[in-house]
Design an enzyme around this catalytic site. Sequence first.
Site, short mmCIF file in Angstrom:
data_model
loop_
_atom_site.label_atom_id
_atom_site.label_comp_id
_atom_site.label_asym_id
_atom_site.label_seq_id
_atom_site.Cartn_x
_atom_site.Cartn_y
_atom_site.Cartn_z
N TRP A 253 -9.77 -8.93 43.20
CA TRP A 253 -8.05 -7.83 43.87
C TRP A 253 -8.73 -6.85 43.82
CZ3 TRP A 253 -3.18 -5.89 41.61
CH2 TRP A 253 -3.50 -5.75 40.12
N ARG B 146 6.79 -17.23 37.58
CA ARG B 146 7.30 -16.39 37.99
C ARG B 146 9.09 -16.91 38.30
NH1 ARG B 146 3.83 -13.07 38.39
NH2 ARG B 146 2.95 -11.72 37.29
N TRP C 260 2.71 -14.42 45.71
CA TRP C 260 3.49 -14.31 44.33
C TRP C 260 4.76 -14.34 44.43
CZ3 TRP C 260 0.10 -14.55 39.54
CH2 TRP C 260 -1.64 -13.42 40.39
N ASP D 179 3.24 -12.06 49.50
CA ASP D 179 4.67 -11.67 48.65
C ASP D 179 4.83 -10.16 49.25
OD1 ASP D 179 2.37 -11.37 47.13
OD2 ASP D 179 3.52 -10.20 45.88
N TYR E 279 -2.08 -10.64 49.52
CA TYR E 279 -0.96 -10.47 48.93
C TYR E 279 0.19 -11.22 50.14
CZ TYR E 279 -2.65 -9.41 44.70
OH TYR E 279 -3.65 -9.18 43.04
N ASP F 16 -5.51 -10.06 33.93
CA ASP F 16 -5.12 -8.83 34.70
C ASP F 16 -3.98 -7.82 33.78
OD1 ASP F 16 -3.85 -11.18 35.43
OD2 ASP F 16 -2.62 -9.95 36.85
N GLU F 17 -4.12 -7.18 34.21
CA GLU F 17 -3.38 -5.75 33.81
C GLU F 17 -2.76 -6.23 31.91
OE1 GLU F 17 -1.05 -5.22 37.89
OE2 GLU F 17 0.01 -7.29 36.92
N GLU G 9 7.79 -13.51 42.45
CA GLU G 9 8.99 -12.77 42.18
C GLU G 9 10.21 -12.45 42.78
OE1 GLU G 9 5.73 -11.41 41.59
OE2 GLU G 9 5.09 -9.67 40.17
#
Length: 474
Positions: free
Chosen positions: A338, A107, A399, A360, A358, A271-272, A401
Site C-alpha cells: 500500500w 470499523r 475502509w 474511502d 483507497y 500494518d501501522e 471509518e
Amino acid sequence: MTVFEGLLPRPVRVTPTGGTLHDPPAPTFAKDLSLPPSGFRLTVSSDGVHVESADPAGEFYGFQALRQLRGPAAFRAVDLPGDPLPCGVVEDWPRFSWRGCLLDVARHFMPKYAVLRFLDLMAAHRLNVLHLHLTDDQGWRLEVPEYPKLTTVGAWRAGSWTGRPPDGTPGHDGRPHGGYYTVDDLREIVAYAAERHITVVPEIDVPGHSQAAIAAYPWLGVTGERLEVLTRWGVNENVLAMTDEVVDFYRRVLTHVTEIFPSEVICLGGDEVPATQWAADPGSVDRAADLGLSNVDSLHGWFVAQLATHLESLGRRASVWDEALSPRLPPRTIVAAWHPDVDAGGHDVVLCPEDHLYLDHRQSDHPSEPIPVGYLRTLADVYAYEPSASALGAQAQVWSEHLDSPRRVDYAAFPRLAAFAEVVWSGPDRSYEEFEQRLIAHHLPRLDALGVEYRPLAGPHPWQTRPGVPGRPR
C-alpha cells in the site's frame, strides 16, 4: 455507441455480425481449453446464444457479458423484458488473476445481507477476491467459540468519532455500535462468494490494530490493563504482547479461521505497528534480546512470521501489509503493497496503493463532498492507475471509518470501483474519455437497476452530503 461498445470491462475483441436476436432462448455452454484461464467466447446468432469457456469462471463471466447485452432490465431483481441481443462474437479474458476489493467490516459493521449484496456487485464487475477486514481496534467481527469474549466484549464499542476530528479529541457520539458474524454466517458468505467465483480472503490484523481483542482478553496486551474497544480512528499505540501465550492464542484463532475459509490465502495484517509500548516494557525488551533481535522494532516481524509459518503448516499461505516484510517470512507469503515503491524481496505482490486505490478517500474538492478525507482521487484518477505487469494483480480498498452504512459504501465505491474493475481486467490501452461515455450511456443505468446509490459524476445528491462533519484532507 452500440450495445457491444457498452460492455464493461472493455472486452479483448468484439466482432459484430449484424442483426438482432429477439426473445433469445437459454444459452448453451461448452468448454474450449484453447481460451486463457477465466476466458470466454460469447456468440449471439439467429440460432441462439452460445458460450464457450476455458473453465467455470469463464462460463460465469460469459454469462455476465450476456447480461449486459440484455440491457439494464437484466440487472433488476425480477425478470423484466430485456433488449434484443445484437448478433456477434465477444471474446474476453482477464489481464490479472487477482482482481480484489477490501471491505472493512471492523470499523463499521456491515450486516450479512449487505456483504452478500456487495458480492453481487463485485461479480457484476468480474472482481474475484473479497479481502474481508474482520478485526481492528474498533471491533472484532468473527465468532471464535473457544474465545467467546472476542465477540461478547470485542464486537461492540460505546460510540464512534463522527468524521475525523483532530487527534486527541475526547469523546464520541455516544451511540453504541457493533455486530459480528457467526461461523455459519461466514460459511454462508464464503459459499455465496464461491458461486460467483469470488474467493474470500479473511484478515486477522496483528500485532497492531488489536485493541478489540485486548479489550476482550487484557492479557493479550503489553500492559495487561483493561481497555475499552476503541472509539476513535487513527494509529493506536496499544499493541499485542510478544509472549508465547499470545502467539499460541493467535495460532488457535487462525486454525479456526482456516476451518471456515477455504481460501489458500489468509491475511495477517501487520500494518501501522508502533513499538512505543514494547520499548517502554522491560519484558518486551528482554524478549527481543532473548530472541536475538537487534531491537524491539524487530518483534513486529518476528511475531507475524510465527503466524505465517503456522499457516504454512496448515497448507495455507499468508499475506501481509508491506510494513510486516521481514527475512523471517515464509517465501510464499504475499505482500499487499500500500506504500509506493515497495521492495518485496522476491515475494509475490498484490498492489493496493493508498495514493491511487483507497476508495474511502475524497472524490472532489467541492465543499459538499461528505467527510472529505485522504487524497483527492477522482474517477479519472482511478481509471488512470496502471498496475505493474509483474504483480499478481491489484486491489481497491473500502475502509469504513467514515462509511457507517451500505448507502455510504455505495457512494464511496461506485462508480470508481467500476473504473478499477476495467483497469485490472482489460488491457492498458484505454481512454478515460471513451470510458466515461460508456459509463454514462450504459453502465450507470445498470447500477441504477441494481439499486446502487453511487456518487453522481456532477457531485453528491443533497441527501448524500454530511454538512458540518469534519474530514481530514491530505
